[in-house]
Enzyme design. Structure first.
Site, PDB file in Angstrom:
ATOM      1  N   HIS A 191      40.883  37.578  34.565  1.00 17.08           N
ATOM      2  CA  HIS A 191      40.911  36.124  34.784  1.00 17.08           C
ATOM      3  C   HIS A 191      40.871  35.401  33.433  1.00 17.08           C
ATOM      4  CE1 HIS A 191      39.573  36.282  39.130  1.00 17.08           C
ATOM      5  NE2 HIS A 191      39.123  37.448  38.729  1.00 17.08           N
TER       6      HIS A 191
ATOM      7  N   HIS B 267      42.929  43.433  37.189  1.00 13.94           N
ATOM      8  CA  HIS B 267      43.356  42.119  36.720  1.00 13.94           C
ATOM      9  C   HIS B 267      42.270  41.473  35.872  1.00 13.94           C
ATOM     10  CE1 HIS B 267      41.317  41.495  40.582  1.00 13.94           C
ATOM     11  NE2 HIS B 267      40.878  40.367  40.062  1.00 13.94           N
TER      12      HIS B 267
HETATM   13  P1  5GP Z   1      38.750  39.202  41.939  1.00 13.28           P
HETATM   14  O1  5GP Z   1      37.815  38.545  42.904  1.00 13.28           O
HETATM   15  O2  5GP Z   1      39.310  40.452  42.563  1.00 13.28           O
HETATM   16  O3  5GP Z   1      38.234  39.381  40.562  1.00 13.28           O
HETATM   17  O4  5GP Z   1      39.942  38.186  41.746  1.00 13.28           O
HETATM   18  C1  5GP Z   1      40.979  38.040  42.628  1.00 13.28           C
HETATM   19  C2  5GP Z   1      41.510  36.658  42.415  1.00 13.28           C
HETATM   20  O5  5GP Z   1      42.741  36.590  43.083  1.00 13.28           O
HETATM   21  C3  5GP Z   1      40.617  35.554  42.985  1.00 13.28           C
HETATM   22  O6  5GP Z   1      40.254  34.669  41.941  1.00 13.28           O
HETATM   23  C4  5GP Z   1      41.487  34.884  44.033  1.00 13.28           C
HETATM   24  O7  5GP Z   1      41.343  33.499  44.002  1.00 13.28           O
HETATM   25  C5  5GP Z   1      42.889  35.322  43.647  1.00 13.28           C
HETATM   26  N1  5GP Z   1      43.803  35.473  44.744  1.00 13.28           N
HETATM   27  C6  5GP Z   1      43.556  36.016  45.968  1.00 13.28           C
HETATM   28  N2  5GP Z   1      44.675  36.024  46.713  1.00 13.28           N
HETATM   29  C7  5GP Z   1      45.651  35.499  45.928  1.00 13.28           C
HETATM   30  C8  5GP Z   1      47.044  35.256  46.152  1.00 13.28           C
HETATM   31  O8  5GP Z   1      47.609  35.522  47.205  1.00 13.28           O
HETATM   32  N3  5GP Z   1      47.737  34.715  45.112  1.00 13.28           N
HETATM   33  C9  5GP Z   1      47.139  34.388  43.930  1.00 13.28           C
HETATM   34  N4  5GP Z   1      47.919  33.860  42.986  1.00 13.28           N
HETATM   35  N5  5GP Z   1      45.832  34.603  43.687  1.00 13.28           N
HETATM   36  C10 5GP Z   1      45.101  35.151  44.678  1.00 13.28           C
END
Ligand code: 5GP
Length: 144
Positions: A109, A107
């Site tokens: 951001h 993903h």
């Molecule tokens: P990472 O830390 O893997 O780069 O980003 C994962 C993102 O997913 C984080 O910014 C977190 O806030 C978001 N996130 C985690 N769980 C959920 C969820 O259940 N729904 C949504 N929409 N975002 C989520």
């Protein structure tokens, strides 16, 4: 979780893609889904994920997935700019837990930034659902 590992299709983004978990959706085409980050680091923080990929990280990504994913990111980021008029936009992508990754479905951001406003905590406090829906609608209305 390090850079190495097998894709777990029980991860939250895979569940969102299958409609098993809720998400405030912003945009979707044949290749990507964009939805609001529920623990936003700024107002309008959105995520873009590939729909047809078993990549945990960018390093795992199938070649045909990368181009459409980045086009989706550009499209949503442009809509964020039109809708929210930020002073800047951080585009971020983490690979592996030590780099900050918490969800192991590839993903990207999209985080709008305003002059003088510090970035909120990564995966911090949960957003108000109504506010999230309102901002998602604003962004969705600007998708071209
Ligand atoms: P990472 O830390 O893997 O780069 O980003 C994962 C993102 O997913 C984080 O910014 C977190 O806030 C978001 N996130 C985690 N769980 C959920 C969820 O259940 N729904 C949504 N929409 N975002 C989520």
């Amino acid at each position: 979780m390090s850079l190495d590992g097998t894709y777990d299709d029980g991860n939250i983004f895979a569940r969102i893609l299958r409609g098993e978990a809720p998400a405030v959706r912003v945009f979707e085409d044949d290749h990507v889904l964009a939805f609001m980050d529920v623990f936003p680091q700024s107002r309008g923080h959105a995520l873009v994920i590939p729909k047809h990929s078993a990549a945990r990280t960018l390093l795992d990504a199938e070649p045909q997935v990368v181009g459409p994913l980045m086009l989706g990111v550009q499209r949503v980021a442009r809509a964020v700019r039109s809708a929210l008029k930020p002073d800047g936009i951080s585009i971020m992508q983490f690979n592996g837990a030590p780099a900050g990754q918490t969800v192991f479905h590839l993903h990207v951001h999209i985080i709008p930034r305003w002059e003088g406003q510090a970035l909120g905590r990564h995966a911090g406090g949960m957003a108000d659902l109504k506010e999230l829906q309102a901002v998602a609608q604003q962004i969705a209305a600007q998708i071209t």
